[in-house]
Structure formats: structure tokens, C-alpha cells
Design an enzyme around this catalytic site. Sequence first.
Site, mmCIF file in Angstrom:
data_model
loop_
_atom_site.group_PDB
_atom_site.id
_atom_site.type_symbol
_atom_site.label_atom_id
_atom_site.label_comp_id
_atom_site.label_asym_id
_atom_site.label_seq_id
_atom_site.Cartn_x
_atom_site.Cartn_y
_atom_site.Cartn_z
ATOM 1 C CG HIS A 47 3.379 -30.927 15.330
ATOM 2 N ND1 HIS A 47 3.419 -31.285 14.061
ATOM 3 C CD2 HIS A 47 2.465 -29.906 15.474
ATOM 4 C CE1 HIS A 47 2.414 -30.445 13.323
ATOM 5 N NE2 HIS A 47 1.751 -29.573 14.220
ATOM 6 C CD GLU A 48 0.537 -29.499 19.092
ATOM 7 O OE1 GLU A 48 0.305 -28.226 18.798
ATOM 8 O OE2 GLU A 48 0.189 -30.417 18.135
HETATM 9 ZN ZN ZN Z 1 0.238 -28.068 14.404
#
Ligand code: ZN
Length: 196
Positions: free
Chosen positions: A151-152
Site C-alpha cells: 500500500h505504501e
Molecule cells: Zn495510503
Amino acid sequence: MVLPIVAYGDSVLRKVGVEITKDYPDLKKIIADMYETMEVASGVGIAAPQVGKAIRLFIVDTKPFADREGDDEEFTVEEKKELAEFNRIFINAKIVEETGEEWPFNEGCLSIPKIREDVIRKPKIRIKYVDENFVLHDEVHEGLIARVIQHEYDHIEGKLFTDKISPLRRRLLQGRLNDISKGKVKVTYKMRFPNK
Ligand SMILES: [Zn+2]
């Protein structure tokens, strides 16, 4: 210092982050500020574009997952320990491999408050990066930790989790996403809205 988190709709969230060097101005301070900002917002990760910098830097701290009680997810003692201890600074990261059978997980994002959607991703990754001392690492991660990293990592590639949901779901959410960009959302942490 707690920084305002950039909201959905800001162009900085769509930029592919550039690699940085050891002498990037105020790097130590930026990292410390990102930690503070993430903690205040109860996040498990934050990427530099979310504080307005299109550079390849993000941090992950999965401790809140281990502390969370009464959640649907049940973790074994071992998993809890792993989540409680996982804390990394990723600089100039490159995911070189993603493997395994895709699985859904309900994701959220500090830049997209109050919206959570199931996102499908592969469960295992191999990632190369340097830490805050610019020491090179080559690691394999799985499960929830891999999920947060993915996600990051998307953030430093200019991507958001809403890009990964079905076009129909996205269309249904569009009004709420527009509202977020205008600041029409209740948040408990400081944000910067592009269309306010
Ligand atoms: Zn995010």
C-alpha cells in the site's frame, strides 16, 4: 512536528516519487515528522507524498494491528509479536517480486479518510531498499506486513488503493472522494485539502 496529511485529489499523490540521496535536505527531520504524523493519525504506514513530498520514502509500523482489540482479524501470538515489532524506514524501495495467490484485505488510507474497500493483492513480496543510514536491504515479507508495504509502495508510485477497486465501486464512491478533496469530511487529524 505533526504535518498536515495531503487529501485525495492533490496532484502530489499522483507523482512517481524520485530517488533521494543521503544528503537530501532535512531527511532526518522529515522522517521524524512522518513518524509523529502517522502516530497522531493512528496509521500503520505513511508515505512522503502524503506529506507533500514526491520522493521515494515511506515508513511502516504495524504495531497498532497488534494492539487492536475486538477486531475481526484473529492473530496468533506469533503473528501479534511480529506485527508489534515490525517498524521500518524504506528509502528508494523497489518491489522486485510479488508472488502467491491474490487475497482481499479491507484497506484504508490516511489521505482518503472514512473510506475502506477490499483490495486484492499478492501475499508475498521481495523488496530492495535502503534504510535511513543508506544501508542496502533485500527482504521478503508476507501477509499483513507485505500488504502494508504494498500500500505504501503504491504511494511512491503515484497510485492509490482506490485505483485497484472495480470501476463500478469507484463510480459509486466518486461523490465521497470529491467531497474529501473539498474538505467535506470529518477527520481527527490535520489535513490539507486540494479543492477547499
Ligand atoms: Zn495510503
